[in-house]
Design an enzyme around this catalytic site. Structure first.
Site, short mmCIF file in Angstrom:
data_model
loop_
_atom_site.label_atom_id
_atom_site.label_comp_id
_atom_site.label_asym_id
_atom_site.label_seq_id
_atom_site.Cartn_x
_atom_site.Cartn_y
_atom_site.Cartn_z
N THR A 83 89.70 -9.89 -9.39
CA THR A 83 88.27 -10.44 -9.72
C THR A 83 88.35 -12.17 -10.13
OG1 THR A 83 88.78 -9.75 -12.01
CG2 THR A 83 87.37 -8.42 -10.61
N GLY A 143 93.19 -32.84 -14.88
CA GLY A 143 93.96 -31.93 -14.00
C GLY A 143 93.28 -31.95 -12.48
N GLU A 178 91.21 -37.21 -21.50
CA GLU A 178 92.18 -36.22 -21.18
C GLU A 178 92.65 -36.12 -22.73
OE1 GLU A 178 94.03 -34.05 -19.09
OE2 GLU A 178 95.15 -33.71 -20.98
N LEU A 236 96.16 -20.30 -7.93
CA LEU A 236 96.00 -20.89 -6.46
C LEU A 236 95.87 -19.95 -5.53
CD1 LEU A 236 99.08 -23.33 -6.65
CD2 LEU A 236 96.76 -23.85 -6.83
N ALA A 237 94.98 -20.44 -4.54
CA ALA A 237 94.57 -19.04 -3.32
C ALA A 237 95.76 -18.53 -2.78
CB ALA A 237 93.78 -20.26 -2.57
N HIS A 289 109.53 -40.31 14.90
CA HIS A 289 109.24 -41.74 14.43
C HIS A 289 108.02 -42.00 15.35
CE1 HIS A 289 109.64 -45.67 13.19
NE2 HIS A 289 109.61 -46.03 14.54
P1 FAD Z 1 88.41 -15.36 -6.87
O1 FAD Z 1 88.48 -16.43 -5.46
O2 FAD Z 1 88.14 -15.98 -8.04
O3 FAD Z 1 87.61 -14.30 -6.30
C1 FAD Z 1 87.28 -13.31 -7.31
C2 FAD Z 1 86.00 -12.61 -6.45
O4 FAD Z 1 85.78 -11.32 -7.36
C3 FAD Z 1 84.73 -13.53 -6.84
O5 FAD Z 1 83.89 -13.44 -5.59
C4 FAD Z 1 83.87 -12.57 -7.76
O6 FAD Z 1 82.44 -12.66 -7.43
C5 FAD Z 1 84.19 -11.28 -7.45
N1 FAD Z 1 84.34 -10.42 -8.72
C6 FAD Z 1 84.52 -10.56 -9.92
N2 FAD Z 1 84.47 -9.43 -10.61
C7 FAD Z 1 83.78 -8.57 -9.94
C8 FAD Z 1 83.18 -7.21 -10.14
N3 FAD Z 1 83.24 -6.68 -11.16
N4 FAD Z 1 82.80 -6.63 -9.04
C9 FAD Z 1 82.52 -7.18 -7.76
N5 FAD Z 1 83.25 -8.61 -7.70
C10 FAD Z 1 83.63 -9.01 -8.64
N6 FAD Z 1 93.36 -23.33 -4.97
C11 FAD Z 1 93.97 -23.74 -3.98
O7 FAD Z 1 95.02 -23.01 -3.74
N7 FAD Z 1 93.72 -24.99 -3.17
C12 FAD Z 1 92.78 -25.57 -3.50
O8 FAD Z 1 92.61 -26.50 -2.85
C13 FAD Z 1 91.84 -25.21 -4.49
N8 FAD Z 1 90.73 -25.82 -4.95
C14 FAD Z 1 90.22 -25.53 -5.87
C15 FAD Z 1 88.96 -26.16 -6.22
C16 FAD Z 1 88.16 -25.82 -7.06
C17 FAD Z 1 86.90 -26.71 -7.45
C18 FAD Z 1 88.32 -24.73 -7.87
C19 FAD Z 1 87.22 -24.22 -8.77
C20 FAD Z 1 89.43 -23.83 -7.51
C21 FAD Z 1 90.00 -24.27 -6.45
N9 FAD Z 1 91.42 -23.44 -6.11
C22 FAD Z 1 92.37 -24.00 -5.09
C23 FAD Z 1 91.77 -22.28 -7.11
C24 FAD Z 1 91.31 -21.10 -5.99
O9 FAD Z 1 89.95 -21.33 -5.74
C25 FAD Z 1 91.73 -19.73 -6.91
O10 FAD Z 1 93.25 -19.79 -7.34
C26 FAD Z 1 91.45 -18.62 -5.83
O11 FAD Z 1 90.09 -18.65 -5.57
C27 FAD Z 1 91.78 -17.16 -6.59
O12 FAD Z 1 91.62 -16.10 -5.89
P2 FAD Z 1 91.33 -14.83 -6.55
O13 FAD Z 1 91.22 -13.86 -5.20
O14 FAD Z 1 92.15 -14.28 -7.38
O15 FAD Z 1 89.67 -14.84 -7.18
P1 NAD Z 2 94.14 -27.82 -15.04
O1 NAD Z 2 94.88 -27.01 -15.94
O2 NAD Z 2 94.57 -28.25 -13.70
O3 NAD Z 2 93.61 -29.14 -15.83
C1 NAD Z 2 93.07 -29.15 -17.03
C2 NAD Z 2 93.35 -30.40 -17.72
O4 NAD Z 2 92.45 -30.38 -18.98
C3 NAD Z 2 94.70 -30.76 -18.29
O5 NAD Z 2 95.03 -32.06 -17.83
C4 NAD Z 2 94.58 -30.60 -19.79
O6 NAD Z 2 95.32 -31.15 -20.44
C5 NAD Z 2 93.24 -30.94 -19.98
N1 NAD Z 2 92.50 -30.34 -21.38
C6 NAD Z 2 92.67 -29.26 -21.67
N2 NAD Z 2 91.67 -29.09 -22.87
C7 NAD Z 2 91.20 -30.41 -22.97
C8 NAD Z 2 90.31 -30.89 -23.79
N3 NAD Z 2 89.71 -30.04 -25.00
N4 NAD Z 2 90.06 -32.35 -23.90
C9 NAD Z 2 90.59 -32.91 -22.91
N5 NAD Z 2 91.31 -32.59 -21.79
C10 NAD Z 2 91.83 -31.18 -22.08
O7 NAD Z 2 92.60 -27.18 -14.52
P2 NAD Z 2 91.41 -27.44 -13.74
O8 NAD Z 2 91.59 -28.82 -13.48
O9 NAD Z 2 90.23 -27.30 -14.35
O10 NAD Z 2 91.83 -26.50 -12.57
C11 NAD Z 2 91.69 -24.98 -12.86
C12 NAD Z 2 92.64 -24.31 -11.69
O11 NAD Z 2 92.08 -24.34 -10.63
C13 NAD Z 2 94.01 -24.91 -12.05
O12 NAD Z 2 95.06 -23.92 -12.52
C14 NAD Z 2 94.35 -25.12 -10.50
O13 NAD Z 2 95.44 -24.69 -10.24
C15 NAD Z 2 93.19 -24.51 -9.83
N6 NAD Z 2 92.73 -25.53 -8.59
C16 NAD Z 2 93.47 -25.90 -7.47
C17 NAD Z 2 93.41 -26.83 -6.97
C18 NAD Z 2 94.22 -27.24 -5.93
O14 NAD Z 2 95.18 -26.41 -5.37
N7 NAD Z 2 94.27 -28.45 -5.03
C19 NAD Z 2 92.23 -27.57 -6.82
C20 NAD Z 2 91.41 -27.22 -7.71
C21 NAD Z 2 91.60 -26.25 -8.72
#
Ligand code: FAD
Ligand code: NAD
Length: 467
Positions: free
Chosen positions: A144, A183, A204, A320-321, A445
């Site tokens: 979820t 972050g 931050e 992470l996805a 290269h």
């Molecule tokens: P999710 O993708 O969150 O999917 C969970 C699903 O469960 C959702 O669709 C939700 O609606 C559904 N759900 C929840 N509860 C219920 C329920 N009770 N019944 C039915 N459905 C339900 N990760 C990367 O690796 N690379 C990236 O570049 C990256 N970029 C990101 C950028 C942003 C802005 C954000 C927010 C995240 C990013 N992430 C990235 C993190 C990545 O999106 C998540 O780590 C990943 O989607 C987690 O996968 P998951 O399957 O655990 O959950």
């Molecule tokens: P993050 O954990 O990467 O960064 C959160 C940042 O907020 C940290 O630097 C932390 O020190 C700071 N922080 C925490 N509390 C604070 C406060 N009260 N005031 C000011 N700063 C504060 O979290 P995120 O950027 O929200 O991303 C969430 C998750 O989504 C991450 O775990 C990341 O793995 C995933 N994500 C991954 C990607 C990718 O793989 N490229 C991209 C986007 C998101």
């Protein structure tokens, strides 16, 4: 009433990949998603839309900053945010449709509605029309995911005080944006708007951005971001953020404990994400969450109820996805009686700034804390012919190896296309390669990958050649 071998709740990269693998292995599979589109956070409001906007904004930035030097005169280049958002939405819907296609292709039954556990072999789906469907199932997989987190005083109103979800849909290019949290999300979405001309100020709490990342990378990334116009307010404790109607006002305490007030058009709250288990019915089978809100699992991703599994953002580990995907495959193969394996140390992490940041394995500080004797080799991107040809000269590659055995223990890089370059290091480390192994592999290269070879040579005997 339907009977399934496995019922998966959540269709993100964890859930939908698990569904495909279960179906491939002959299991009768159901997946439940509460939203109308499949793909979860990653496809709808995460990885895919953020990378679509990062690419669009990078094109705009190049057109306005480096085209001229390349000898391209482009007059009146304008950023059209509405078209950028439209293209991003098209990419998202094509990608989500692709997941629906894969579900159909693999004979996976898709239910739209909120799924919850009734008992260890029964799951209920409640659709938007409030109709209930009951499913009998041998196994349940909880996938979820997570939702944006926030702290008191910074509650998003989703209008001016926004999360990543709203930031991916802004109808205008703000003049100024505050980002709470330096972050991954803050820096990636901050980069989108910075490239479009927004003044981005990051507030931050910690003494550095991206705490936990290898310190050489933090230093280099700080340099890169400052050069591109980011303002970084480190060691700032946010007291509150207010929507003033036309913008936001943020009050924080700086490291001298003085109150500072900042104003902007929008404030993006990006202080992490929290596991999502609302309405999941964990209590119906005696399951609960830990103090981080995560569902606890054992090494086989089983909860304390052996036929109920959990994966992805809703359990411990990197959010992470690709980590969620590996766990989805693990559960499917475990249920099929196979012996799957996940090497959590080798899950690469990427930040899609420009240049990109990528890492795998341990950081220098982690290895020192473990008492490991290490050696470090580094190579600057600017020394590459390929970098000068493309005018992308910022960044560095750092390889950390065991002092005695030469085994590669960590690779960290800031480089153009580091997200792709890091895979060489992942493969090398999966096969427990030494720095010398990488140094002796022929690299094409001129490419950015030559920096990996040079850093490996630097780690081996301090014999990098092009520096
Ligand atoms: P999710 O993708 O969150 O999917 C969970 C699903 O469960 C959702 O669709 C939700 O609606 C559904 N759900 C929840 N509860 C219920 C329920 N009770 N019944 C039915 N459905 C339900 N990760 C990367 O690796 N690379 C990236 O570049 C990256 N970029 C990101 C950028 C942003 C802005 C954000 C927010 C995240 C990013 N992430 C990235 C993190 C990545 O999106 C998540 O780590 C990943 O989607 C987690 O996968 P998951 O399957 O655990 O959950
Ligand atoms: P993050 O954990 O990467 O960064 C959160 C940042 O907020 C940290 O630097 C932390 O020190 C700071 N922080 C925490 N509390 C604070 C406060 N009260 N005031 C000011 N700063 C504060 O979290 P995120 O950027 O929200 O991303 C969430 C998750 O989504 C991450 O775990 C990341 O793995 C995933 N994500 C991954 C990607 C990718 O793989 N490229 C991209 C986007 C998101």
């Amino acid at each position: 009433m339907s009977n399934f071998d496995i019922t998966i709740i959540g269709s993100g990269p964890g859930g939908y990949v698990a569904a495909i693998r279960c179906a491939q292995l002959g299991m009768k599979t159901a997946i439940i998603e509460k939203y109308n589109t499949l793909g979860g956070t990653c496809l709808n409001v995460g990885c895919i839309p953020s990378k679509a906007l990062l690419d669009s904004s990078e094109h705009f930035h190049n057109a306005t900053h480096s085209f001229k030097e390349h000898g391209i005169d482009a007059k009146e280049v304008k950023a059209n945010i509405k078209q950028m958002i439209k293209r991003k939405n098209d990419v998202v819907s094509q990608t989500c449709d692709g997941v629906k296609f894969l579900m159909d292709k693999n004979d996976i039954t898709v239910y739209t509605g909120v799924g919850s556990i009734v008992d260890k072999n029964t799951v209920k789906v409640v659709g938007s029309d409030k109709k209930e469907i009951s499913i009998q199932t041998k196994n349940i997989l909880l996938a979820t995911g997570s939702k944006p987190n926030f702290f008191p005083g910074m509650e998003p109103d989703k209008k001016r005080i926004i999360t990543s979800t709203e930031a991916l849909n802004l109808a205008e290019i703000p003049k100024k944006m505050l980002v709470i949290g330096g972050g991954v999300i803050g820096l990636e979405l901050g980069s989108v708007f910075n490239r479009l001309g927004t003044q981005v100020d990051v507030v931050e709490f910690a003494p550095t951005i991206t705490p936990g990342m290898d310190k050489t990378m933090t230093k280099e990334l700080t340099k890169v971001l400052k050069k591109s116009g980011f303002k970084l307010h480190l060691q700032h404790k946010v007291l509150n953020v207010k929507n003033t109607g036309k913008g936001v006002q943020l009050t924080a305490l700086n490291k001298k404990n003085e109150e500072v007030v900042m104003e902007a058009d929008y404030c993006l709250v990006a202080v992490g994400r929290k596991p999502y288990t609302e309405g999941l019915g964990l209590e119906n089978v005696g399951l609960s969450t830990n103090d981080k809100g995560q569902i606890e699992v054992n090494g086989n991703l089983q909860t304390s109820i052996p036929n109920i599994f959990a994966i992805g953002d809703v359990i411990k580990g990197a959010m992470l996805a690709h980590k969620a995907e590996e766990e989805g495959v693990y559960v499917a193969e475990f249920l099929a009686g196979q012996k799957p394996h996940i090497n959590y140390n080798l899950i690469p992490g990427v930040i899609y700034t420009w240049p990109e940041v990528a890492s795998v394995g341990k950081t220098e500080d982690e290895l020192i804390a473990e008492g490991k004797e290490i050696k470090v080799g580094a190579f600057p991107i600017k020394a590459l012919g390929r970098a000068r040809a493309s005018m992308d000269i910022m960044g560095t590659v750092k390889i950390i190896a065991d002092k005695e055995t030469d085994e590669v223990l960590g690779v960290h890089m800031i480089a153009p296309r580091a997200a792709d370059l890091i895979m060489e290091a992942v493969v090398a480390m999966e096969y427990r390669a030494s720095a010398e192994d990488i140094a002796r592999i022929c690299h094409p290269h001129p490419t950015y990958s030559e920096a990996v070879k040079e850093a490996a040579m630097a780690a081996t005997e301090d014999r990098a050649m092009h520096i």
